[in-house]
Design an enzyme around this catalytic site. Structure first.
Site, PDB file in Angstrom:
ATOM      1  N   SER A  69       0.609  -1.300  -0.267  1.00 57.07           N
ATOM      2  CA  SER A  69      -0.365  -0.278  -0.258  1.00 57.07           C
ATOM      3  C   SER A  69       0.676   1.427  -0.018  1.00 57.07           C
ATOM      4  O   SER A  69       1.580   1.611  -0.828  1.00 57.07           O
ATOM      5  CB  SER A  69      -1.180  -0.512   0.856  1.00 57.07           C
ATOM      6  OG  SER A  69      -1.769   1.125   1.579  1.00 57.07           O
ATOM      7  N   SER A  82      -0.816   0.450  16.430  1.00 54.72           N
ATOM      8  CA  SER A  82      -0.300   0.987  14.934  1.00 54.72           C
ATOM      9  C   SER A  82      -0.668  -1.055  15.415  1.00 54.72           C
ATOM     10  O   SER A  82      -0.627  -1.797  15.782  1.00 54.72           O
ATOM     11  CB  SER A  82       0.539   1.002  14.174  1.00 54.72           C
ATOM     12  OG  SER A  82       0.753   0.048  13.191  1.00 54.72           O
TER      13      SER A  82
HETATM   14  C1  16G Z   1      -4.577  -0.230   6.903  1.00 58.44           C
HETATM   15  C2  16G Z   1      -5.601  -0.222   6.635  1.00 58.44           C
HETATM   16  C3  16G Z   1      -6.523   1.126   6.832  1.00 58.44           C
HETATM   17  C4  16G Z   1      -6.330   1.691   8.400  1.00 58.44           C
HETATM   18  C5  16G Z   1      -4.045   1.589   8.568  1.00 58.44           C
HETATM   19  C6  16G Z   1      -4.582   1.751  10.046  1.00 58.44           C
HETATM   20  C7  16G Z   1      -6.682  -1.528   4.678  1.00 58.44           C
HETATM   21  C8  16G Z   1      -7.515  -2.198   3.506  1.00 58.44           C
HETATM   22  N1  16G Z   1      -6.839  -0.936   5.699  1.00 58.44           N
HETATM   23  O1  16G Z   1      -3.345   0.650   5.614  1.00 58.44           O
HETATM   24  O2  16G Z   1      -8.067   1.004   7.512  1.00 58.44           O
HETATM   25  O3  16G Z   1      -6.657   3.091   8.028  1.00 58.44           O
HETATM   26  O4  16G Z   1      -4.071   0.217   8.376  1.00 58.44           O
HETATM   27  O5  16G Z   1      -2.961   1.555  10.189  1.00 58.44           O
HETATM   28  O6  16G Z   1      -7.489  -2.520   5.555  1.00 58.44           O
HETATM   29  P1  16G Z   1      -2.314   1.362  11.651  1.00 58.44           P
HETATM   30  O7  16G Z   1      -2.730   0.504  12.615  1.00 58.44           O
HETATM   31  O8  16G Z   1      -0.528   1.223  10.988  1.00 58.44           O
HETATM   32  O9  16G Z   1      -2.138   2.645  12.364  1.00 58.44           O
HETATM   33 MG    MG Z   2      -3.734   1.038   0.568  1.00 65.68          MG
END
Ligand code: 16G
Ligand code: MG
Length: 551
Positions: free
Chosen positions: A69, A506
């Site tokens: 991503s 996270s």
């Molecule tokens: C991923 C998730 C997104 C979320 C992010 C949080 C998908 C497609 N994407 O990018 O929804 O906001 O993780 O990341 O599931 P974090 O837990 O590292 O803050």
């Molecule tokens: Mg993405």
């Protein structure tokens, strides 16, 4: 078909994909995600897991997407997509973690046999998989490890090539609904672009053409998809594709893309001489499932329109159409957000419709949105979509409008159900959706932005030895562990006008994230820094990440 695992074949192939001994893998919010160079064994094993998941679901097709991503180019990752095009069922996230960590080939076979037993998988069923990757340099080698996993299970696997994450989700839903009354579309890239652009053209028919839209493709797979989309759109919408260097080493997501814009709240430097005052622009992320809009005002100041602004724009538009159609008694629209939603957006939305707050991660938002007739979900980071329930689709199909205005509104609603990706957030589909609303409303970026005024906010992250020591409740808005930390955060927050802050581990990186907002920019920055300092001191974080100051 055999009814036991082909252990000889698995053994032979697994020995070619040994697990590195010093790494613990975890299937997190967005699947496995870490340095691409460490993921070979994980990909092989995910190939096996995908096949088992398909067998468990009677041979229905499972999707596998190889991507990291918005993360740096050297990272990579892999996630599984369930038959309706949605995120993998939670229990299988745990199975995936267990299997990916089996230290040896023998341990792997044992773990697989135990999964077959506990999940009651009938191994005589067929296994069908469709897979794709983004443009990362580590992609081809990882895909070949994945293919070995399919081979070990004798699965029928279709390589969908290099496509965006939402296109892969679209394929999965198309394949599994083919020939049924719920048929979602043609399972080809052409089918995807046709579906999006045909509905877009219907929605903007008769409207004045909008000025050209600048699209920052993050030097990723969105550049390929953007080009195809642009060709299909023809004159109906002119896209100026920027940051399209998909083979230039180090370019992916570097000082560009949706995450860069959202976190730094700045124009990507590469657009400085491109974007004219008043012109609309948007950034995709590296796999094109996030979208952030922005523009420069007359004085050259940068303004960002994030996922919250998209939700507000879109929800209001759909509510209006439902009302004009005369369906407001039957079709209720609701919004789902996370703790990251700007406080001003939550207030604006709550004054107009039901709003629910859920933990971060698409699976939480998606499931909550499914509970509404029309569920609008967007994360502030730009990931989101709008879900129409099956009864709502039936209502729209059967409705007999009594005036031309009603009939037009129903046609528009039906076209929206085609335009909007029903499986997952999709930057390209969302971009067309935003363009439809702007065109119907004759809004410039500035007019859209004035729906409400964002509270100044700041995101920060702190590296800690163990992020699992941080536990939250109330949709991640409060910490329950480490004990006592929340009270100290509350005490700080109370000193800032309009202050709000939360801390959460996270789900994709080994860090703890901090969010803060306040009435004034300097106060939001200061609050974020001080809360990050509290977290650091509590957890004994890595000295290099001791919060100092922000941008
Ligand atoms: C991923 C998730 C997104 C979320 C992010 C949080 C998908 C497609 N994407 O990018 O929804 O906001 O993780 O990341 O599931 P974090 O837990 O590292 O803050
Ligand atoms: Mg993405």
């Amino acid at each position: 078909m055999t009814s036991s695992l082909s252990t000889d074949l698995i053994r032979l192939l697994s020995d070619q994909h040994p697990k590195p001994s010093n790494i613990h893998f975890q299937y997190g919010t967005a699947g496995f995600r870490t340095l691409g160079s460490t993921l070979d064994s994980v990909l092989f094993r995910v190939g096996i897991i995908a096949a088992l998941r398909s067998k468990k679901l009677d041979g229905r097709t499972i999707g596998v997407m190889v991507t990291a991503s918005h993360n740096p180019e050297e990272d990579n990752g892999v996630k599984l997509v369930d038959p309706r095009g949605e995120m993998l069922e939670a229990a299988w996230e745990g199975h995936s973690t267990t299997i990916s960590n089996a230290p040896t080939t023998d341990a792997l076979i044992e773990a697989l046999e135990s999964l077959v037993q506990t999940a009651k998988i009938d191994l005589s069923k067929p296994a069908n998989v469709v897979y794709a990757r983004d443009t990362r340099p580590s992609g081809p080698a990882l895909v070949s490890a994945l293919a070995d996993g399919f081979k070990a299970m004798n699965a029928t696997a279709r390589n969908a090539g290099v496509v965006t994450t939402p296109i892969l989700h679209y394929f999965v839903k198309c394949v599994n609904t083919k020939g049924t009354k719920y048929s979602y579309g043609d399972d080809s890239e052409e089918g995807y672009y046709q579906k999006l652009t045909t509905s877009y053209k219907k929605l903007v028919a008769g409207k004045a053409a909008q000025p050209a839209l600048v699209v920052d493709c993050a030097n990723g797979v969105g550049a390929l998809a953007g080009k195809q989309l642009s060709e299909h759109l023809g004159d109906t919408l002119q896209l100026v594709l920027e940051n399209t260097s998909i083979t230039k080493p180090g370019a992916l997501n570097n000082a560009c893309g949706a995450d860069y814009v959202k976190v730094s709240q700045k124009l990507p430097p590469s657009l400085v001489n491109v974007l004219k005052p008043g012109q609309r622009a948007c950034s995709l992320d590296g796999d094109a499932d996030r979208l952030i809009y922005f523009y420069l005002d007359d004085r050259g100041a940068f303004h960002m329109l994030d996922g919250d602004k998209i939700a507000a724009l879109v929800a209001a538009f759909i509510i209006e159409l439902v009302k004009v159609a005369g369906l407001d008694d039957q079709i209720k629209v609701g919004v789902v957000q996370t703790a990251y939603a700007n406080g001003a957006s939550t207030k604006y939305l709550q004054e107009r419709l039901p709003v629910k707050c859920v933990p971060t991660g698409v699976k939480h938002l998606h499931h909550a949105a499914e509970r509404y007739n029309v569920g609008v979900y967007f994360e502030a980071n730009g990931h989101g979509t709008v879900l129409f329930s099956q009864p709502t689709l039936d209502t729209l199909a059967e409705y007999q409008p009594s005036t031309p205005a009603q009939s037009r509104a129903v046609e528009h609603l039906v076209s929206l159900t085609e335009l909007i990706n029903q499986t997952v957030g999709d930057a390209l589909s969302d971009m067309l959706l935003v363009e439809v609303v702007l065109s119907h409303k004759s809004y410039s970026g500035e007019e859209w932005n004035s729906l409400y005024v964002d509270l100044p906010n700041r995101l920060a992250k702190v590296s800690v030895p163990d992020r699992n020591a941080f536990k939250t409740e109330d949709a991640e808005r409060r910490l329950v562990s480490p004990p006592g930390l929340q009270a100290r955060i509350d005490e700080l927050v109370n000193r800032y006008q309009g202050g709000r802050s939360f801390v959460r581990p996270s789900g994709t990186e080994d860090v703890v994230r901090v969010y803060a907002e306040a009435a004034l920019r300097t106060q939001a920055d200061e609050l974020a820094m001080r809360v990050a300092g509290l977290v650091y001191d509590e957890a004994g974080g890595d000295p290099s990440s001791r919060p100092k100051e922000f941008l």
